[in-house]
Design a protein around this motif. Sequence first.
Motif, PDB file in Angstrom:
ATOM      1  N   ASN A   1       0.928  -1.278   0.004  1.00 41.38           N
ATOM      2  CA  ASN A   1       0.026  -0.038  -0.112  1.00 41.38           C
ATOM      3  C   ASN A   1       0.858   1.002  -0.011  1.00 41.38           C
ATOM      4  O   ASN A   1       0.710   2.211  -0.792  1.00 41.38           O
TER       5      ASN A   1
ATOM      6  N   LYS B   1      -4.883   2.900 -13.607  1.00 39.95           N
ATOM      7  CA  LYS B   1      -6.028   2.034 -13.535  1.00 39.95           C
ATOM      8  C   LYS B   1      -5.740   0.390 -12.850  1.00 39.95           C
ATOM      9  O   LYS B   1      -6.385   0.349 -11.804  1.00 39.95           O
TER      10      LYS B   1
ATOM     11  N   ALA C   1      -5.096   1.543  -8.977  1.00 33.73           N
ATOM     12  CA  ALA C   1      -6.496   1.711  -8.592  1.00 33.73           C
ATOM     13  C   ALA C   1      -7.253   0.321  -8.105  1.00 33.73           C
ATOM     14  O   ALA C   1      -7.622   0.012  -6.981  1.00 33.73           O
ATOM     15  N   THR C   2      -6.727  -0.573  -9.046  1.00 31.02           N
ATOM     16  CA  THR C   2      -7.377  -1.835  -8.946  1.00 31.02           C
ATOM     17  C   THR C   2      -6.604  -2.699  -7.895  1.00 31.02           C
ATOM     18  O   THR C   2      -7.261  -3.384  -7.174  1.00 31.02           O
ATOM     19  N   GLU C   3      -5.124  -2.488  -7.719  1.00 28.66           N
ATOM     20  CA  GLU C   3      -4.374  -3.058  -6.589  1.00 28.66           C
ATOM     21  C   GLU C   3      -4.795  -2.389  -5.054  1.00 28.66           C
ATOM     22  O   GLU C   3      -4.949  -3.048  -4.355  1.00 28.66           O
ATOM     23  N   LYS C   4      -5.229  -1.072  -5.249  1.00 25.87           N
ATOM     24  CA  LYS C   4      -5.844  -0.537  -4.131  1.00 25.87           C
ATOM     25  C   LYS C   4      -6.974  -1.153  -3.269  1.00 25.87           C
ATOM     26  O   LYS C   4      -7.070  -1.421  -2.389  1.00 25.87           O
ATOM     27  N   GLN C   5      -7.876  -1.351  -4.287  1.00 25.31           N
ATOM     28  CA  GLN C   5      -9.105  -1.906  -4.033  1.00 25.31           C
ATOM     29  C   GLN C   5      -8.872  -3.598  -3.292  1.00 25.31           C
ATOM     30  O   GLN C   5      -9.305  -3.626  -2.590  1.00 25.31           O
ATOM     31  N   LEU C   6      -7.918  -4.138  -4.007  1.00 29.63           N
ATOM     32  CA  LEU C   6      -7.775  -5.466  -3.519  1.00 29.63           C
ATOM     33  C   LEU C   6      -6.979  -5.400  -2.285  1.00 29.63           C
ATOM     34  O   LEU C   6      -7.280  -6.691  -1.353  1.00 29.63           O
TER      35      LEU C   6
ATOM     36  N   SER D   1      -7.676  -3.320   0.245  1.00 26.16           N
ATOM     37  CA  SER D   1      -8.597  -3.598   1.223  1.00 26.16           C
ATOM     38  C   SER D   1      -9.406  -4.825   1.309  1.00 26.16           C
ATOM     39  O   SER D   1      -9.678  -5.336   2.294  1.00 26.16           O
ATOM     40  N   THR D   2      -9.670  -5.376   0.296  1.00 25.69           N
ATOM     41  CA  THR D   2     -10.483  -6.831   0.092  1.00 25.69           C
ATOM     42  C   THR D   2      -9.592  -7.749   0.971  1.00 25.69           C
ATOM     43  O   THR D   2     -10.202  -8.561   1.636  1.00 25.69           O
TER      44      THR D   2
ATOM     45  N   TYR E   1      -1.645 -12.536  -5.953  1.00 24.49           N
ATOM     46  CA  TYR E   1      -1.573 -10.931  -5.831  1.00 24.49           C
ATOM     47  C   TYR E   1      -0.301 -10.489  -5.744  1.00 24.49           C
ATOM     48  O   TYR E   1       0.177  -9.507  -6.326  1.00 24.49           O
TER      49      TYR E   1
END
Length: 147
Positions: free
Chosen positions: A34, A65, A68-73, A75-76, A117
């Motif tokens: 992060n 893009k 942004a996807t990595e950041k969402q992952l 938190s998941t 990941y």
Amino acid sequence: METKIKKDWFGREKSIAELHYDSKLWISEIEFINDELRFLDNLLSMYFIDCLDLGLKKNIEDFVKKIATEKQLISTFINLINKHEKILVDLIETNSVKSNKNFLESHKKLEREINTYFKNYKKLKKDIFNTIENIMKKKEQLKISLK
């Protein structure tokens, strides 16, 4: 004496403490990623104008893009790991970790997903660094040729 748990995917016994350590290690790595993502985002911002000059706008947009996807992952995965840890605590309290095959399978699955990941993130980071390095080289070549 620590309770040992058979983890078929490694063919060896792993203690409850080791299962817990896996979760702590995953969280630590994800938090570090992060921080790196913030750095990569800033790095791309710094070289955005140079990218436009070199016709690499599409590349940078793709990287943004993907970040942004990595950041969402992130938190998941943090949520998944925290839930996984809570289940482990409950199983420890009921002394049923050893007999719970579902938990061991979910640990195995989560471990595979997180390792995938990490691998994908490292590829993204390498691609961004290679692109920025090429931009820096081209920028330097332009400076030299203008002298």
